[in-house]
Design a protein around this motif. Structure first.
Motif, short mmCIF file in Angstrom:
data_model
loop_
_atom_site.label_atom_id
_atom_site.label_comp_id
_atom_site.label_asym_id
_atom_site.label_seq_id
_atom_site.Cartn_x
_atom_site.Cartn_y
_atom_site.Cartn_z
N PHE A 30 -10.49 14.52 8.97
CA PHE A 30 -10.43 14.33 10.43
C PHE A 30 -9.26 13.43 10.79
O PHE A 30 -8.48 13.71 11.69
N ILE A 31 -9.15 12.31 10.07
CA ILE A 31 -8.04 11.38 10.30
C ILE A 31 -6.72 12.03 9.92
O ILE A 31 -5.69 11.85 10.59
N GLY A 32 -6.74 12.81 8.84
CA GLY A 32 -5.51 13.41 8.34
C GLY A 32 -4.92 14.46 9.26
O GLY A 32 -3.69 14.62 9.30
N TYR A 33 -5.74 15.18 10.00
CA TYR A 33 -5.21 16.30 10.79
C TYR A 33 -5.72 16.34 12.22
O TYR A 33 -4.93 16.32 13.17
N TRP A 34 -7.00 16.35 12.40
CA TRP A 34 -7.58 16.58 13.73
C TRP A 34 -7.22 15.47 14.72
O TRP A 34 -6.91 15.75 15.88
N PHE A 35 -7.26 14.23 14.26
CA PHE A 35 -7.07 13.15 15.24
C PHE A 35 -5.65 13.12 15.79
O PHE A 35 -5.45 12.72 16.94
N GLY A 36 -4.67 13.54 15.02
CA GLY A 36 -3.31 13.61 15.54
C GLY A 36 -3.22 14.55 16.73
O GLY A 36 -2.50 14.29 17.71
N ILE A 37 -3.98 15.64 16.66
CA ILE A 37 -4.03 16.59 17.76
C ILE A 37 -4.71 15.96 18.96
O ILE A 37 -4.26 16.09 20.11
N PHE A 38 -5.82 15.25 18.71
CA PHE A 38 -6.53 14.59 19.80
C PHE A 38 -5.64 13.57 20.50
O PHE A 38 -5.69 13.43 21.72
N GLN A 39 -4.87 12.84 19.71
CA GLN A 39 -4.00 11.83 20.31
C GLN A 39 -3.01 12.47 21.28
O GLN A 39 -2.73 11.92 22.35
N GLU A 40 -2.46 13.60 20.90
CA GLU A 40 -1.52 14.29 21.78
C GLU A 40 -2.21 14.74 23.06
O GLU A 40 -1.63 14.63 24.15
N ILE A 41 -3.42 15.25 22.94
CA ILE A 41 -4.15 15.72 24.13
C ILE A 41 -4.43 14.56 25.08
O ILE A 41 -4.25 14.67 26.30
N ALA A 42 -4.89 13.43 24.51
CA ALA A 42 -5.33 12.30 25.33
C ALA A 42 -4.23 11.29 25.63
O ALA A 42 -4.43 10.36 26.42
N GLY A 43 -3.07 11.45 25.00
CA GLY A 43 -2.00 10.48 25.20
C GLY A 43 -2.29 9.14 24.55
O GLY A 43 -1.83 8.10 25.04
N LEU A 44 -3.04 9.14 23.46
CA LEU A 44 -3.37 7.91 22.74
C LEU A 44 -2.29 7.58 21.71
O LEU A 44 -1.57 8.47 21.24
N GLU A 45 -2.20 6.31 21.34
CA GLU A 45 -1.34 5.88 20.24
C GLU A 45 -2.14 4.95 19.35
O GLU A 45 -1.72 3.85 19.04
#
Length: 226
Positions: A156-171
């Protein structure tokens, strides 16, 4: 030949953990993709308590909970070890897995929860990421030179969360903040063993954008996975 079926979800990182474990052991299986908004009677039959995916069906016997399933796979089939053989290292791998699981939940909340709850989740995730940052320091994978339990659990950390960050504008998770984890992520998602089990980014984005829009009524997508 043993009959192996896996009830899961194509976009679930938790289902993918089990698929990766099966692949690592060279186990052939049938994948049954569940509609998590309209779950099948078979899922309720084989996981009547939690009613979640994934569920592994081995010769008609169901095993639920991803962490339990992965250890079952490791103990049942020959092939590369998923958990370390050394008792202390095995215990540490299990501990790191629990840290990753807590981190995954906090990161999901940071993505899906508004206001104060989301901010608290970000703080919790940051503390847990610091632990994982130190744990991976000087290593190629959490399992050393080879992918192991923690690497599979941390997909999840390796792949999925990077996508979530882009969607939500998180860093929240960046290479600048966590260089060791950043290096691990690059090695993990580009590993030939892992690539086959990563769903297309555009399709993942579509699914979770819809989830974010329904977050208040849908509570938590992760509640469908265990």
């Amino acid at each position: 030949m043993a009959e192996v079926k896996l009830f899961g979800s194509w976009y679930s990182p938790i289902s993918k953990r089990v698929e990766m474990a099966l692949k690592l052991k060279g186990v052939e299986y049938e994948f049954i993709d569940e509609d998590l908004r309209n779950k099948s009677p078979l899922l309720f039959k084989y996981n009547p308590i939690h009613k979640k995916v994934p569920v592994l069906l081995h010769n008609g016997k169901p095993i639920a909970e991803s962490s339990v399933i992965i250890e079952y796979i490791d103990e049942t089939w020959e092939g590369p070890s998923i958990l370390p053989k050394d008792p202390y290292e095995r215990a540490m791998a299990r501990f790191s897995r629990t840290i990753e699981e807590k981190c995954g939940v906090a990161m999901w909340k940071a993505f899906s929860s508004p206001g104060e709850e989301g901010e608290k989740a970000k703080e919790e995730a940051a503390q847990l990421l610091k632990y994982l940052e130190e744990e991976i320091k000087g290593k190629k994978f959490f399992g050393g030179e080879n992918i192991g339990l923690v690497d599979i659990s941390a997909n999840f950390i390796g792949y999925w969360f990077g996508i979530f960050q882009e969607i939500a504008g998180l860093e929240l998770l960046t290479k600048e903040k966590y260089p060791n984890l950043g290096e691990w992520i690059d090695g993990f998602i580009n590993h030939s063993f892992v690539k086959d089990y990563l769903p297309p980014k555009d399709k993942i984005t579509e699914v979770y954008k819809a989830s974010a829009q329904h977050a208040s009524s849908d509570t938590n997508q992760r509640s469908n996975f265990a």
